[in-house]
Write an enzyme that holds these catalytic residues in place. Structure first.
Site, PDB file in Angstrom:
ATOM      1  N   GLY A 193       0.613  -1.207  -0.027  1.00  0.00           N
ATOM      2  CA  GLY A 193       0.168   0.256   0.030  1.00  0.00           C
ATOM      3  C   GLY A 193       0.859   1.299  -0.183  1.00  0.00           C
ATOM      4  O   GLY A 193       0.411   1.634   0.424  1.00  0.00           O
TER       5      GLY A 193
ATOM      6  N   SER B 148      -3.880  -2.350  11.049  1.00  0.00           N
ATOM      7  CA  SER B 148      -5.961  -2.658  12.209  1.00  0.00           C
ATOM      8  C   SER B 148      -6.386  -0.908  11.897  1.00  0.00           C
ATOM      9  O   SER B 148      -5.791   0.076  10.928  1.00  0.00           O
ATOM     10  CB  SER B 148      -6.156  -2.716  13.316  1.00  0.00           C
ATOM     11  OG  SER B 148      -7.453  -3.050  13.270  1.00  0.00           O
TER      12      SER B 148
ATOM     13  N   TYR C  37     -15.621  -3.350   5.633  1.00  0.00           N
ATOM     14  CA  TYR C  37     -14.325  -2.046   6.114  1.00  0.00           C
ATOM     15  C   TYR C  37     -13.916  -3.030   8.049  1.00  0.00           C
ATOM     16  O   TYR C  37     -12.775  -3.671   8.210  1.00  0.00           O
ATOM     17  CB  TYR C  37     -14.604  -0.998   6.028  1.00  0.00           C
ATOM     18  CG  TYR C  37     -13.061  -0.715   6.714  1.00  0.00           C
ATOM     19  CD1 TYR C  37     -12.848  -0.707   6.268  1.00  0.00           C
ATOM     20  CD2 TYR C  37     -13.224   0.380   8.315  1.00  0.00           C
ATOM     21  CE1 TYR C  37     -11.103  -0.304   7.263  1.00  0.00           C
ATOM     22  CE2 TYR C  37     -11.975   0.700   8.976  1.00  0.00           C
ATOM     23  CZ  TYR C  37     -11.147   0.830   8.348  1.00  0.00           C
ATOM     24  OH  TYR C  37      -9.479   1.129   8.745  1.00  0.00           O
TER      25      TYR C  37
ATOM     26  N   GLY D 189      -0.855   7.239   1.564  1.00  0.00           N
ATOM     27  CA  GLY D 189      -1.152   7.732   3.033  1.00  0.00           C
ATOM     28  C   GLY D 189      -0.385   7.306   3.569  1.00  0.00           C
ATOM     29  O   GLY D 189       0.754   6.967   4.026  1.00  0.00           O
TER      30      GLY D 189
ATOM     31  N   SER E 159       1.599   3.343  -2.211  1.00  0.00           N
ATOM     32  CA  SER E 159       1.272   4.598  -3.229  1.00  0.00           C
ATOM     33  C   SER E 159       0.472   5.400  -2.487  1.00  0.00           C
ATOM     34  O   SER E 159       0.299   6.720  -3.034  1.00  0.00           O
ATOM     35  CB  SER E 159       0.629   3.804  -4.335  1.00  0.00           C
ATOM     36  OG  SER E 159      -0.931   3.224  -3.811  1.00  0.00           O
TER      37      SER E 159
ATOM     38  N   ASP F 127      -0.159  -6.622  -6.835  1.00  0.00           N
ATOM     39  CA  ASP F 127      -1.813  -6.788  -6.889  1.00  0.00           C
ATOM     40  C   ASP F 127      -2.086  -7.944  -5.550  1.00  0.00           C
ATOM     41  O   ASP F 127      -1.784  -8.973  -5.960  1.00  0.00           O
ATOM     42  CB  ASP F 127      -2.306  -7.466  -8.449  1.00  0.00           C
ATOM     43  CG  ASP F 127      -4.528  -7.044  -7.745  1.00  0.00           C
ATOM     44  OD1 ASP F 127      -4.702  -7.434  -6.966  1.00  0.00           O
ATOM     45  OD2 ASP F 127      -4.477  -7.195  -9.115  1.00  0.00           O
TER      46      ASP F 127
ATOM     47  N   LYS G  64     -10.936  -5.347   9.286  1.00  0.00           N
ATOM     48  CA  LYS G  64      -9.657  -5.340  10.935  1.00  0.00           C
ATOM     49  C   LYS G  64     -10.204  -5.717  12.073  1.00  0.00           C
ATOM     50  O   LYS G  64      -9.166  -5.724  12.665  1.00  0.00           O
ATOM     51  CB  LYS G  64     -10.339  -3.174  11.117  1.00  0.00           C
ATOM     52  CG  LYS G  64      -9.994  -2.853   9.227  1.00  0.00           C
ATOM     53  CD  LYS G  64      -8.256  -2.655   9.492  1.00  0.00           C
ATOM     54  CE  LYS G  64      -8.029  -2.151   8.184  1.00  0.00           C
ATOM     55  NZ  LYS G  64      -6.698  -2.119   7.858  1.00  0.00           N
TER      56      LYS G  64
ATOM     57  N   ALA H 243     -15.135  -5.896   9.816  1.00  0.00           N
ATOM     58  CA  ALA H 243     -15.242  -6.987   9.905  1.00  0.00           C
ATOM     59  C   ALA H 243     -13.602  -7.193   9.682  1.00  0.00           C
ATOM     60  O   ALA H 243     -13.394  -8.779   9.449  1.00  0.00           O
ATOM     61  CB  ALA H 243     -16.006  -7.769   8.785  1.00  0.00           C
TER      62      ALA H 243
END
Length: 270
Positions: A9, A131, A145, A13, A11, A53, A149, A147
């Site tokens: 992840g 998380s 979402y 945040g 790319s 992916d 986490k 569920a």
């Protein structure tokens, strides 16, 4: 020799901020994400980039094999790839729900399976699962979402005691409000799915809450610094909490009954 870190992840945040921050701190970082074009910016920070992916097993296997072929090991895995897809349980197509679980849970689990043999052999490893406060607190319109986490929390607790004897630490990061495109995407997704259904009034209340959350969100480097603490601690905490409203929200959830918490929560959505 610098420890090798894989950040998924990467790319945007938290993943992006963590990849950059750890590279600046001297780690050999691989940043992976599906949107390979958005990874290009990381190169100038010394981050190695890989297209990944997380929903495809061949892509996951290729990613780990590539790193091992180049440097021989993955010392730290940071499962930061995530999707926040929203809407009432009644409205969300099961195909979308399955996709969310593939990204937030099963993809992370598959990566863990592939890095564990090397970590066990080296008697060292850090598995860091991102998380959320949403792994402890469930909001309406976020059933799938939450569920995913809640599941990553349970997976981490079980795994921690499976791999402890091999020198592998399992750490959960629980961010609160953090600046990310996910907030805006989630709000838009919510209105797409439930904005014109019998749940539209509640959807508007949730969207309003998201707007407030976005204004108060912290820079994702705050979470990157928490992750570094976990990596560098000889005896890391099992959980690190940070971001807007994270600690107060989890404290309130802990001390209130379910019904009292529900009442408080729903009062914020009018």
């Amino acid at each position: 020799m610098a420890k090798t870190v894989l950040v998924t992840g990467a790319s945007s945040g938290i993943g992006k901020a963590t990849a950059i921050y750890l590279s600046q701190k001297g780690y050999n970082v691989y940043g992976a994400a599906r949107r390979a074009e958005k990874l290009q910016e990381l190169i100038k920070y010394g981050v190695n980039i890989i297209a990944l992916d997380i929903t495809r097993d061949d892509s996951i296997v290729f990613c780990i094999k590539k790193i091992i072929s180049e440097v021989g090991k993955v010392d730290v895995l940071i499962n930061s790839a995530g999707l926040g897809s929203y809407g009432s349980l009644e409205d969300v197509p099961i195909a979308e729900a399955k996709n969310q679980l593939e990204i937030n849970l099963f993809g992370a689990a598959r990566l863990i399976q592939l890095v564990l043999p090397g970590m066990r052999e080296n008697k060292y490893g850090k598995i860091i699962n991102i998380s959320s406060v949403g792994g402890k607190v469930g909001l309406p319109m976020g059933s799938w979402y939450h569920a995913s986490k809640f599941a990553i929390e349970g997976l981490s607790d079980a795994l921690r005691n499976e791999v402890r004897e091999f020198g592998v630490d399992v750490i959960v990061i629980e961010p609160g409000g953090t600046k990310s495109e996910m907030i805006a995407i989630g709000a838009a997704d919510l209105m797409r799915v439930s904005g014109n259904t019998v749940y539209s009034k509640l959807a508007l209340g949730i969207e309003k809450m998201y707007s407030s959350m976005e204004k108060n969100a912290v820079d994702p480097v705050v979470i990157a610094k928490l992750i570094l603490k976990g990596i560098e601690a000889n005896h890391p905490k099992t959980r690190y909490i940070g971001g807007a409203m994270a600690k107060p929200m989890l404290f309130i959830r802990r001390i209130l009954s379910d019904k009292a918490f529900d009442k408080m929560l729903m009062s914020q959505m009018k």
